[in-house]
Design a protein around this motif. Structure first.
Motif, PDB file in Angstrom:
ATOM      1  N   TYR A 179       0.753  -1.363  -0.294  1.00  0.00           N
ATOM      2  CA  TYR A 179      -0.052  -0.148  -0.063  1.00  0.00           C
ATOM      3  C   TYR A 179       0.894   1.200  -0.090  1.00  0.00           C
ATOM      4  O   TYR A 179       0.646   2.305  -0.765  1.00  0.00           O
ATOM      5  CB  TYR A 179      -0.952   0.267   1.248  1.00  0.00           C
ATOM      6  N   ALA A 180       2.062   0.993   0.594  1.00  0.00           N
ATOM      7  CA  ALA A 180       2.994   2.413   0.614  1.00  0.00           C
ATOM      8  C   ALA A 180       3.220   2.514  -0.828  1.00  0.00           C
ATOM      9  O   ALA A 180       3.529   3.920  -1.184  1.00  0.00           O
ATOM     10  CB  ALA A 180       3.951   1.945   1.646  1.00  0.00           C
ATOM     11  N   VAL A 181       3.583   1.729  -1.659  1.00  0.00           N
ATOM     12  CA  VAL A 181       3.969   1.835  -3.022  1.00  0.00           C
ATOM     13  C   VAL A 181       2.806   2.559  -3.807  1.00  0.00           C
ATOM     14  O   VAL A 181       2.911   3.441  -4.349  1.00  0.00           O
ATOM     15  CB  VAL A 181       4.448   0.515  -3.650  1.00  0.00           C
ATOM     16  N   VAL A 182       1.483   1.937  -3.555  1.00  0.00           N
ATOM     17  CA  VAL A 182       0.397   2.373  -4.096  1.00  0.00           C
ATOM     18  C   VAL A 182      -0.018   3.680  -3.659  1.00  0.00           C
ATOM     19  O   VAL A 182      -0.135   4.675  -4.925  1.00  0.00           O
ATOM     20  CB  VAL A 182      -0.858   1.438  -3.602  1.00  0.00           C
ATOM     21  N   ALA A 183       0.398   3.968  -2.811  1.00  0.00           N
ATOM     22  CA  ALA A 183      -0.089   5.578  -2.099  1.00  0.00           C
ATOM     23  C   ALA A 183       1.040   6.754  -2.695  1.00  0.00           C
ATOM     24  O   ALA A 183       0.766   7.859  -2.810  1.00  0.00           O
ATOM     25  CB  ALA A 183       0.056   5.811  -0.728  1.00  0.00           C
ATOM     26  N   ALA A 184       2.231   6.164  -2.928  1.00  0.00           N
ATOM     27  CA  ALA A 184       3.217   7.099  -3.781  1.00  0.00           C
ATOM     28  C   ALA A 184       3.169   7.162  -5.069  1.00  0.00           C
ATOM     29  O   ALA A 184       3.675   7.862  -5.498  1.00  0.00           O
ATOM     30  CB  ALA A 184       4.516   6.592  -3.169  1.00  0.00           C
ATOM     31  N   ALA A 185       2.365   6.402  -5.678  1.00  0.00           N
ATOM     32  CA  ALA A 185       2.225   6.295  -7.072  1.00  0.00           C
ATOM     33  C   ALA A 185       1.732   7.793  -7.930  1.00  0.00           C
ATOM     34  O   ALA A 185       0.944   8.363  -6.919  1.00  0.00           O
ATOM     35  CB  ALA A 185       1.413   5.278  -7.668  1.00  0.00           C
ATOM     36  N   ASP A 186       2.240   7.947  -8.984  1.00  0.00           N
ATOM     37  CA  ASP A 186       1.587   9.035  -9.691  1.00  0.00           C
ATOM     38  C   ASP A 186       0.196   8.752 -10.276  1.00  0.00           C
ATOM     39  O   ASP A 186      -0.614   9.739 -10.539  1.00  0.00           O
ATOM     40  CB  ASP A 186       2.499   9.563 -10.954  1.00  0.00           C
ATOM     41  N   TRP A 187      -0.394   7.643 -10.408  1.00  0.00           N
ATOM     42  CA  TRP A 187      -1.689   7.275 -10.613  1.00  0.00           C
ATOM     43  C   TRP A 187      -1.927   5.789 -10.380  1.00  0.00           C
ATOM     44  O   TRP A 187      -0.933   4.959 -10.746  1.00  0.00           O
ATOM     45  CB  TRP A 187      -1.847   7.459 -12.245  1.00  0.00           C
ATOM     46  N   VAL A 188      -2.973   5.448 -10.053  1.00  0.00           N
ATOM     47  CA  VAL A 188      -3.377   4.110  -9.474  1.00  0.00           C
ATOM     48  C   VAL A 188      -4.650   3.739 -10.256  1.00  0.00           C
ATOM     49  O   VAL A 188      -5.485   4.780  -9.943  1.00  0.00           O
ATOM     50  CB  VAL A 188      -3.737   3.996  -7.965  1.00  0.00           C
ATOM     51  N   HIS A 189      -4.807   2.407 -10.693  1.00  0.00           N
ATOM     52  CA  HIS A 189      -6.235   1.983 -11.314  1.00  0.00           C
ATOM     53  C   HIS A 189      -6.612   0.879 -10.358  1.00  0.00           C
ATOM     54  O   HIS A 189      -5.772  -0.064 -10.277  1.00  0.00           O
ATOM     55  CB  HIS A 189      -5.992   2.076 -12.654  1.00  0.00           C
ATOM     56  N   LEU A 190      -7.880   0.998  -9.889  1.00  0.00           N
ATOM     57  CA  LEU A 190      -8.535  -0.225  -9.428  1.00  0.00           C
ATOM     58  C   LEU A 190      -9.384  -0.926 -10.418  1.00  0.00           C
ATOM     59  O   LEU A 190     -10.142  -0.259 -11.178  1.00  0.00           O
ATOM     60  CB  LEU A 190      -9.287   0.417  -8.382  1.00  0.00           C
ATOM     61  N   GLY A 191      -9.107  -2.244 -10.420  1.00  0.00           N
ATOM     62  CA  GLY A 191      -9.923  -3.329 -11.318  1.00  0.00           C
ATOM     63  C   GLY A 191     -11.371  -3.185 -10.980  1.00  0.00           C
ATOM     64  O   GLY A 191     -11.926  -2.960  -9.723  1.00  0.00           O
ATOM     65  N   THR A 192     -12.108  -4.202 -11.735  1.00  0.00           N
ATOM     66  CA  THR A 192     -13.502  -4.398 -11.379  1.00  0.00           C
ATOM     67  C   THR A 192     -13.465  -5.071 -10.028  1.00  0.00           C
ATOM     68  O   THR A 192     -12.656  -5.639  -9.575  1.00  0.00           O
ATOM     69  CB  THR A 192     -14.170  -5.187 -12.428  1.00  0.00           C
ATOM     70  N   ASN A 193     -14.679  -4.923  -9.241  1.00  0.00           N
ATOM     71  CA  ASN A 193     -14.803  -5.593  -7.920  1.00  0.00           C
ATOM     72  C   ASN A 193     -13.723  -5.282  -6.894  1.00  0.00           C
ATOM     73  O   ASN A 193     -13.209  -6.072  -6.072  1.00  0.00           O
ATOM     74  CB  ASN A 193     -14.743  -6.899  -8.063  1.00  0.00           C
ATOM     75  N   ALA A 194     -13.489  -4.007  -6.884  1.00  0.00           N
ATOM     76  CA  ALA A 194     -12.472  -3.422  -6.132  1.00  0.00           C
ATOM     77  C   ALA A 194     -12.987  -3.356  -4.602  1.00  0.00           C
ATOM     78  O   ALA A 194     -14.328  -3.526  -4.377  1.00  0.00           O
ATOM     79  CB  ALA A 194     -12.413  -1.959  -6.432  1.00  0.00           C
ATOM     80  N   ASN A 195     -12.101  -3.422  -3.579  1.00  0.00           N
ATOM     81  CA  ASN A 195     -12.461  -3.333  -2.222  1.00  0.00           C
ATOM     82  C   ASN A 195     -12.813  -1.985  -2.021  1.00  0.00           C
ATOM     83  O   ASN A 195     -12.270  -1.072  -2.044  1.00  0.00           O
ATOM     84  CB  ASN A 195     -11.011  -3.637  -1.484  1.00  0.00           C
ATOM     85  N   LYS A 196     -14.000  -1.890  -1.149  1.00  0.00           N
ATOM     86  CA  LYS A 196     -14.706  -0.568  -0.752  1.00  0.00           C
ATOM     87  C   LYS A 196     -13.687  -0.084   0.244  1.00  0.00           C
ATOM     88  O   LYS A 196     -13.711   1.393   0.350  1.00  0.00           O
ATOM     89  CB  LYS A 196     -15.984  -0.996  -0.040  1.00  0.00           C
ATOM     90  N   ASN A 197     -13.083  -0.553   0.945  1.00  0.00           N
ATOM     91  CA  ASN A 197     -12.497  -0.048   1.912  1.00  0.00           C
ATOM     92  C   ASN A 197     -10.986   0.820   1.189  1.00  0.00           C
ATOM     93  O   ASN A 197     -10.405   1.781   1.873  1.00  0.00           O
ATOM     94  CB  ASN A 197     -11.845  -0.902   3.270  1.00  0.00           C
ATOM     95  N   LEU A 198     -10.459  -0.111   0.513  1.00  0.00           N
ATOM     96  CA  LEU A 198      -9.426   0.628  -0.391  1.00  0.00           C
ATOM     97  C   LEU A 198      -9.700   1.834  -1.126  1.00  0.00           C
ATOM     98  O   LEU A 198      -9.131   2.905  -1.139  1.00  0.00           O
ATOM     99  CB  LEU A 198      -9.125  -0.638  -1.333  1.00  0.00           C
TER     100      LEU A 198
END
Length: 285
Positions: free
Chosen positions: A111-130
């Motif tokens: 998640y630390a890598v995700v939060a530091a990204a310039d853009w993040v894409h979540l696929g279908t059926n993503a986690n609501k809390n995420l």
């Protein structure tokens, strides 16, 4: 200019084409990351597969486009599998499982890598809390909700992708309005041969689809998303031009089997046996 760091999070699967006995690797989030890598962008993919042969096949497929298997968690249980029957280039779903990657939440390290990204894409059926956490942490991201338009919390989601009606007699504007009323800042709705629509709250822009002789529609929407995101966010294209570039990429994906160019492998003998009851039920319906 430093190249942006792009991250896709969420679903992966094996697409089993029962009509021709072939197997490809796919899933919205994985396909988006694969297309980014193929187009020369720095990208990572985070998801989960089972401790099964299907998981090994997914890991092999993503490694083939330069994504790291080390970013994918191995969990007890089944890898997602979609059983398909081809009907003149269009897919008919016989069975779809989400496997151990359903409601995927990255580890704290990832998640630390995700939060530091310039853009993040979540696929279908993503986690609501995420979704809620990315909004709270002010991470730039997008989601593909496909046809589950209001299943996720959309308040302050920066960019939303959704599937809309193909039929020209069905207006798209009510869907755009509903998605923005739910809180999405910008919305892209793809409508197959009808083209795509972009709504940023100021204006609605339409771009026609790019038509080709279709081999397989699998992953076309994912190629659209991957290309639109880089064109609009990082290449400075205005919405009409970004939509057009995305439509061209989607059409190109329709000319081959699978969500990204790969060598399809024969369906192994154990897979139809494992999913026999779903195949029998679907074909008998």
């Amino acid at each position: 200019m430093t190249p942006p760091n792009l991250v896709a999070v969420g679903d992966n699967c094996l697409d089993a084409y029962l009509t021709n006995g072939l197997l490809t690797v796919g899933g919205n989030a994985l396909n988006v990351a694969a297309q980014w890598r193929r187009n020369g962008w720095a990208a990572r993919y985070f998801g989960a597969v089972g401790n099964d042969p299907e998981g090994e096949a997914v890991l092999s497929g993503l490694a083939g486009v330069g994504l790291s298997p080390d970013d994918v968690e191995r969990r007890p249980g089944d890898t997602a599998v979609t059983l398909l029957r081809d009907e003149s280039g269009d897919r008919k779903f016989l069975h779809e499982s989400f496997g151990v990657g359903e409601n995927f939440m990255p580890t704290p390290e990832h998640y630390a890598v995700v939060a530091a990204a310039d853009w993040v894409h979540l696929g279908t059926n993503a986690n609501k809390n995420l979704v809620r956490r990315l909004v709270a942490d002010d991470v730039p991201f997008s989601i593909d909700v496909s046809t589950a338009h209001l299943a996720l919390p959309l308040e302050d989601v920066p960019l939303l992708f959704a599937s809309g009606p193909d039929e020209v007699d069905q207006p798209v504007e009510p869907l755009l309005t509903a998605l923005r009323a739910a809180g999405a800042h910008r919305v892209v709705v793809t409508c197959g041969r009808r083209g795509s629509y972009f709504d940023d709250g100021q204006a609605v822009v339409h771009a026609p689809a790019t038509l080709v002789d279709v081999v397989d529609t699998c992953g076309a929407g994912d190629s659209f998303i991957a290309t639109f995101l880089t064109a609009f966010r990082f290449e400075g294209l205005r919405p009409p031009e970004a939509l057009h570039a995305a439509a061209v990429a989607a059409a190109r994906t329709c000319t081959h089997l699978g969500g990204f160019p790969q060598k399809p492998r024969p369906i192994p003998d154990w897979l139809p046996t494992k999913y026999a009851r779903f195949i029998i039920d679907a074909l008998g319906a």
